[in-house]
Design an enzyme around this catalytic site. Sequence first.
Site, PDB file in Angstrom:
ATOM      1  N   PHE A   8       6.134  -0.046  -5.732  1.00  0.00           N
ATOM      2  CA  PHE A   8       5.760   0.900  -6.593  1.00  0.00           C
ATOM      3  C   PHE A   8       7.187   1.467  -7.143  1.00  0.00           C
ATOM      4  CE2 PHE A   8       4.504   5.077  -8.439  1.00  0.00           C
ATOM      5  CZ  PHE A   8       2.943   4.911  -8.331  1.00  0.00           C
TER       6      PHE A   8
ATOM      7  N   GLU B 116       2.840   3.045   2.324  1.00  0.00           N
ATOM      8  CA  GLU B 116       2.557   2.034   3.269  1.00  0.00           C
ATOM      9  C   GLU B 116       4.065   1.614   4.170  1.00  0.00           C
ATOM     10  OE1 GLU B 116       1.368   1.693   0.206  1.00  0.00           O
ATOM     11  OE2 GLU B 116      -0.694   2.144   1.010  1.00  0.00           O
TER      12      GLU B 116
ATOM     13  N   ALA C  82      10.717   4.829  -3.795  1.00  0.00           N
ATOM     14  CA  ALA C  82      10.916   6.031  -4.595  1.00  0.00           C
ATOM     15  C   ALA C  82       9.607   6.542  -5.176  1.00  0.00           C
ATOM     16  CB  ALA C  82      11.391   5.331  -5.851  1.00  0.00           C
ATOM     17  N   VAL C  83       9.549   7.924  -4.483  1.00  0.00           N
ATOM     18  CA  VAL C  83       8.584   8.837  -4.919  1.00  0.00           C
ATOM     19  C   VAL C  83       9.122   9.930  -5.955  1.00  0.00           C
ATOM     20  CG1 VAL C  83       6.826  10.345  -3.757  1.00  0.00           C
ATOM     21  CG2 VAL C  83       7.798   8.440  -2.553  1.00  0.00           C
ATOM     22  N   ILE C  84       8.430   9.705  -7.050  1.00  0.00           N
ATOM     23  CA  ILE C  84       8.807  10.617  -8.142  1.00  0.00           C
ATOM     24  C   ILE C  84       8.060  11.521  -8.354  1.00  0.00           C
ATOM     25  CG2 ILE C  84       9.797  10.610 -10.579  1.00  0.00           C
ATOM     26  CD1 ILE C  84      10.424   7.574 -10.038  1.00  0.00           C
TER      27      ILE C  84
ATOM     28  N   THR D  39       2.316  11.693 -10.082  1.00  0.00           N
ATOM     29  CA  THR D  39       0.841  12.047  -9.195  1.00  0.00           C
ATOM     30  C   THR D  39       0.909  13.415  -8.538  1.00  0.00           C
ATOM     31  OG1 THR D  39      -0.328  11.654  -7.432  1.00  0.00           O
ATOM     32  CG2 THR D  39       1.209   9.951  -8.046  1.00  0.00           C
TER      33      THR D  39
ATOM     34  N   HIS E  55      -0.454  14.066  -5.679  1.00  0.00           N
ATOM     35  CA  HIS E  55      -0.111  13.775  -4.218  1.00  0.00           C
ATOM     36  C   HIS E  55       1.418  13.184  -3.851  1.00  0.00           C
ATOM     37  CE1 HIS E  55      -1.991   9.855  -5.432  1.00  0.00           C
ATOM     38  NE2 HIS E  55      -1.308   9.435  -4.364  1.00  0.00           N
TER      39      HIS E  55
ATOM     40  N   ARG F 181      20.633   7.806  -8.887  1.00  0.00           N
ATOM     41  CA  ARG F 181      20.843   7.476  -7.553  1.00  0.00           C
ATOM     42  C   ARG F 181      20.370   6.091  -6.797  1.00  0.00           C
ATOM     43  NH1 ARG F 181      17.553  13.039  -6.245  1.00  0.00           N
ATOM     44  NH2 ARG F 181      19.216  14.373  -7.580  1.00  0.00           N
TER      45      ARG F 181
HETATM   46  N1  INI Z   1       4.146   5.191  -4.245  1.00  0.00           N
HETATM   47  C1  INI Z   1       5.389   5.361  -4.613  1.00  0.00           C
HETATM   48  O1  INI Z   1       6.076   4.437  -3.746  1.00  0.00           O
HETATM   49  N2  INI Z   1       6.061   6.083  -5.263  1.00  0.00           N
HETATM   50  C2  INI Z   1       5.095   6.932  -5.959  1.00  0.00           C
HETATM   51  O2  INI Z   1       5.797   7.928  -6.754  1.00  0.00           O
HETATM   52  C3  INI Z   1       3.668   6.972  -5.947  1.00  0.00           C
HETATM   53  N3  INI Z   1       2.719   7.726  -6.599  1.00  0.00           N
HETATM   54  O3  INI Z   1       3.555   8.786  -7.175  1.00  0.00           O
HETATM   55  O4  INI Z   1       1.971   7.995  -6.608  1.00  0.00           O
HETATM   56  C4  INI Z   1       3.378   6.054  -4.916  1.00  0.00           C
HETATM   57  N4  INI Z   1       1.838   6.124  -4.831  1.00  0.00           N
HETATM   58  C5  INI Z   1       1.302   4.824  -4.071  1.00  0.00           C
HETATM   59  C6  INI Z   1       1.255   5.173  -2.795  1.00  0.00           C
HETATM   60  O5  INI Z   1       2.205   5.067  -2.126  1.00  0.00           O
HETATM   61  C7  INI Z   1       0.257   4.004  -2.163  1.00  0.00           C
HETATM   62  O6  INI Z   1       0.759   2.527  -2.536  1.00  0.00           O
HETATM   63  C8  INI Z   1      -1.335   4.044  -2.517  1.00  0.00           C
HETATM   64  O7  INI Z   1      -1.750   5.242  -2.533  1.00  0.00           O
HETATM   65  C9  INI Z   1      -1.986   3.090  -1.731  1.00  0.00           C
HETATM   66  O8  INI Z   1      -2.046   3.550  -0.605  1.00  0.00           O
END
Ligand code: INI
Length: 154
Positions: free
Chosen positions: A23, A59, A81-83, A87, A89, A128
Amino acid sequence: MPREISADLTAEGLKFAVVVSRFNDLITEQLLRGCIDCLTRHGAADKAITVIRVPGAFEIPVAVAAAARAKKHDAVIALGAVIRGETPHNEHIAAEVTKGIAQVALETGVPVTLGVLTPNTLEQAVERSGVKRGNKGAEAAASAIEMANLMKKI
Ligand code: INI
């Protein structure tokens, strides 16, 4: 003088697992590049580095746990990377990843380092991951080398 224990950044002879999420792979591939570059520049052999790919940051902890429990690696590095704003969540994901990774390290005794970006914007993520503000993947790699050496000394 108190006795002090600290470790160096020599990666020769050490084995690493790198768990990286797909992702936001525009960013995570750059983190992986910085991570592997740091490990090999410090002496790790290519064959001593195992890259494990997962779908998203959520995961990461379960794969990190499997890699740590396998007892084949001196340290595990988590890259993602969680931006914010992608979303609603995203904050839960970021919190779960951080907690999960810390838990694995404490339970297994295998050092796990955190190279998961949690920026507000894509621009900050780019900065970063090798552009303006260093590369968080390389930082996580350097910490993993140091912790792997430190655990052998304590
Ligand atoms: N996964 C990420 O690695 N980064 C994100 O920013 C992100 N957002 O924002 O939704 C994200 N979502 C997917 C999540 O990690 C799972 O793979 C998915 O929910 C399936 O379990």
